[in-house]
Design a protein around this motif. Sequence first.
Motif, short mmCIF file in Angstrom:
data_model
loop_
_atom_site.label_atom_id
_atom_site.label_comp_id
_atom_site.label_asym_id
_atom_site.label_seq_id
_atom_site.Cartn_x
_atom_site.Cartn_y
_atom_site.Cartn_z
N ALA A 1 0.84 -1.18 -0.10
CA ALA A 1 0.36 0.01 0.21
C ALA A 1 0.78 1.30 0.18
CB ALA A 1 -0.81 -0.07 1.33
N VAL A 2 1.84 1.44 0.62
CA VAL A 2 2.62 2.80 0.66
C VAL A 2 3.61 2.75 -1.07
CG1 VAL A 2 4.79 2.70 1.71
CG2 VAL A 2 3.24 2.32 3.31
N PHE A 3 3.74 1.41 -1.66
CA PHE A 3 4.18 1.55 -3.12
C PHE A 3 3.54 2.15 -3.39
CE2 PHE A 3 6.95 -2.00 -2.22
CZ PHE A 3 8.25 -1.70 -1.93
N ALA A 4 2.04 1.83 -3.73
CA ALA A 4 0.70 2.30 -4.18
C ALA A 4 0.30 3.87 -3.99
CB ALA A 4 -0.52 1.80 -4.13
N LEU A 5 0.99 4.33 -3.28
CA LEU A 5 1.00 5.62 -2.93
C LEU A 5 1.92 6.58 -3.46
CD1 LEU A 5 -0.51 5.78 0.99
CD2 LEU A 5 -1.14 5.68 -1.09
N ALA A 6 3.54 6.17 -2.82
CA ALA A 6 4.75 7.00 -3.43
C ALA A 6 4.44 6.76 -5.04
CB ALA A 6 5.83 6.53 -3.04
N LEU A 7 4.17 5.68 -5.69
CA LEU A 7 4.61 5.71 -7.08
C LEU A 7 3.27 5.79 -7.79
CD1 LEU A 7 6.66 2.38 -6.09
CD2 LEU A 7 7.57 4.60 -6.18
N SER A 8 2.54 6.42 -7.50
CA SER A 8 1.69 6.85 -8.34
C SER A 8 1.63 7.66 -9.77
CB SER A 8 1.14 7.76 -7.49
OG SER A 8 1.20 8.60 -7.01
N ALA A 9 2.58 8.28 -10.05
CA ALA A 9 3.10 8.54 -11.01
C ALA A 9 3.59 7.60 -12.37
CB ALA A 9 4.43 9.92 -10.98
N PRO A 10 3.70 7.98 -13.17
CA PRO A 10 4.47 7.01 -14.11
C PRO A 10 5.63 7.42 -13.83
CG PRO A 10 2.46 7.93 -15.13
CD PRO A 10 2.85 8.52 -14.40
N SER B 1 11.71 1.84 -17.75
CA SER B 1 11.11 2.27 -19.66
C SER B 1 10.32 3.23 -19.84
CB SER B 1 12.06 2.38 -20.39
OG SER B 1 12.01 1.01 -21.11
N ASP B 2 9.09 2.08 -19.06
CA ASP B 2 7.65 1.53 -19.66
C ASP B 2 7.28 2.94 -19.04
OD1 ASP B 2 7.94 0.14 -17.55
OD2 ASP B 2 7.20 -1.67 -18.63
N GLY B 3 7.11 3.21 -17.95
CA GLY B 3 6.34 4.05 -16.67
C GLY B 3 6.15 3.04 -15.25
N SER B 4 6.41 2.15 -15.09
CA SER B 4 6.33 0.98 -14.39
C SER B 4 7.31 1.39 -13.32
CB SER B 4 5.85 -0.42 -14.46
OG SER B 4 6.81 -0.33 -15.31
N TRP B 5 7.35 0.18 -11.84
CA TRP B 5 8.56 0.37 -11.37
C TRP B 5 8.57 -0.65 -10.44
CZ3 TRP B 5 10.37 5.52 -9.16
CH2 TRP B 5 9.93 6.47 -9.04
N ASP B 6 10.21 -0.96 -10.72
CA ASP B 6 10.51 -2.28 -9.84
C ASP B 6 10.72 -1.87 -8.49
OD1 ASP B 6 10.82 -4.20 -12.10
OD2 ASP B 6 12.79 -2.95 -12.88
N VAL B 7 10.02 -3.22 -7.38
CA VAL B 7 9.89 -2.74 -5.90
C VAL B 7 10.61 -3.81 -5.48
CG1 VAL B 7 8.53 -1.82 -4.13
CG2 VAL B 7 8.17 -1.09 -6.43
N SER B 8 11.90 -3.16 -4.25
CA SER B 8 11.74 -4.50 -4.07
C SER B 8 11.96 -4.49 -2.42
CB SER B 8 13.15 -5.15 -4.33
OG SER B 8 14.19 -3.55 -4.33
N ALA B 9 12.37 -4.88 -1.51
CA ALA B 9 12.38 -4.53 0.02
C ALA B 9 12.85 -6.07 0.82
CB ALA B 9 11.51 -4.49 0.07
N ASP B 10 13.68 -6.16 1.64
CA ASP B 10 13.92 -6.54 3.40
C ASP B 10 12.77 -6.88 4.31
OD1 ASP B 10 14.90 -8.09 4.45
OD2 ASP B 10 17.06 -8.23 4.62
N LEU B 11 11.95 -7.59 4.59
CA LEU B 11 10.62 -7.84 4.85
C LEU B 11 11.37 -8.64 6.27
CD1 LEU B 11 7.82 -8.49 2.83
CD2 LEU B 11 8.67 -6.30 3.23
N ASP C 1 2.45 -0.53 -11.47
CA ASP C 1 2.02 -0.11 -12.71
C ASP C 1 0.79 1.30 -12.14
OD1 ASP C 1 1.01 0.76 -15.19
OD2 ASP C 1 0.67 -1.54 -15.99
N PRO C 2 1.32 2.25 -12.76
CA PRO C 2 0.49 3.19 -12.21
C PRO C 2 -0.76 3.18 -13.05
CG PRO C 2 3.26 3.91 -12.09
CD PRO C 2 2.74 2.47 -12.94
N GLU C 3 -0.82 2.95 -13.93
CA GLU C 3 -1.76 3.05 -15.04
C GLU C 3 -2.89 1.86 -14.26
OE1 GLU C 3 -2.52 4.61 -17.58
OE2 GLU C 3 -1.04 6.32 -16.41
N LEU C 4 -2.63 0.58 -13.57
CA LEU C 4 -3.00 0.10 -12.62
C LEU C 4 -3.62 0.43 -11.14
CD1 LEU C 4 -1.90 -3.44 -13.84
CD2 LEU C 4 -4.12 -2.67 -14.53
N ALA C 5 -2.66 1.46 -11.10
CA ALA C 5 -2.76 1.72 -9.75
C ALA C 5 -2.73 0.40 -8.34
CB ALA C 5 -4.22 2.33 -8.93
#
Length: 501
Positions: free
Chosen positions: A7-16, A91-101, A132-136
């Motif tokens: 959910a945090v990612f969804a908020l932060a990465l809302s822009a392409p 480059s396609d407007g999406s984001w690669d995301v990773s985390a150590d949980l 994908d910001p287009e999908l939110a």
Amino acid sequence: MNRVLPAVFALALSAPAFGQTVDGEGAKQLSENLSRYVGNQAIDKGVLKVSVEGDAYKIVVDFKALAAMLPKQNFLKFDFAPYALMAKPRSDGSWDVSADLSTSASFEVEGSQGPQSTQFSIAGGKFTGVYDPELAAFASATNSMTGMTMTSRDPTQRVEMSTGAGAAAFNATRAANGGVDFTLAQTMADFVEAIDFDDPNSGLKFPLTVKSPELSVNATGKGMRTKPFLDLLAFAVANENEARLKSNQAELKSLLLAALPLWERIDGTYGFKDFTVESPVGHFGAAELGTSFGTTGIAQNGTINYTIKATGLTIPQQLVPAWGTALLPTDVDLSFGGANINLDSTAKKAIETFDLNKNPALPDDFADTITADFMAGTPKVVIGHSTVKNSNMEIALEGEMTFPGMKPEANVTVDVAGYDKIVESLQAAAKSDPEAAQYFPVALAVKGFGKTLPDGRLEWAINAKADGSVMVNGAMLKPADPAANDSDDEDDSGGETDQTP
């Protein structure tokens, strides 16, 4: 935690992203995106921080700073290390995301009956995904862990829970009718939960241990309205001031309508294998135990469904009389829910009617209005084909209930294979067991109402009308309740009256 961080990612990465250069200006932009959904105060107080690390942005979630912002919680102790999330633009407007949980945390609060504490740890936790910001939403994501433990204590109860290795996979695509379709699959090994209830005031002590070598969760969704949800969150943050909220309620109504129907359909299952419960009264178990749930969104003709399934059931025999052991079920498949549920007109009418400038925001008679509208759609309770069985018998049940004139009316069919086994068991036990002797004539009477089907099963078609009458296989078991004016007429005509001129 595995659900909070995406959910945090969804908020932060809302822009392409579109392959943007990772630099200080980009970090500043991400912070501004975050502030739209969590408020400037969370950024200013360091709950969320964005910085540059190599070719990615590092998003740090500081839970201690978050706890400090919350209303007073009487924290006696709070120890929770920050989480660091890495986001790299594509480059396609999406984001690669990773985390150590991987983490460990503990906190303690002063409850009404004394201190309450919780400690938990996640080992080997990893998260990767493509947002994908287009999908939110995440187009794909996986997470895994090597184990998890949690301990919770209060003055009357101690709970210890642990799991072994676990993994989850999530995928989302654009829905045909708008929104997002998604799938989620998650498994965890070696689930154990031990609950020790010990109340010194009542003297009650009751330890309970639940175990399963495999726990699985699966879910699918269609048409989830992810973007309208984010828009509503942004509106709430921008209109925290009551006066501003009231002046902008037209926009709020528009956003609420845009979020309907919330989703088209959501279905989920929750299952255990080799499930056992150890208790002071004995051991319960099931080779497989699962529940499922499904519901439409805010629809004109909505449905909701639940199922409970268990195979290979074992129940402590000392809990039932000796004659009842042969009647214990080994397999259960229950299905129930609702249909003709019109929440669409209710929701739209509520959105259209409410006025935040009035107190209350909805008219006093609004509940009566929407109740009448809801019942006009003829909602019904549905019992799907359900069975309870063992090697000697099977009981099947299905039917539905409606509420004409706000009174229940039901049509239910029950059929039983092996009913003679039930009667024989009671008959044999009745010779020495007074309880069985009481049940035996009842079992015979019930059989007398049954209809024998070609396959030998006994069937009871039960029709209960809104007037109170009950029929079984076409025979009247109970007549209709007397009408109110009928009893009044009897009083008028049944007693003696003075006929003296």
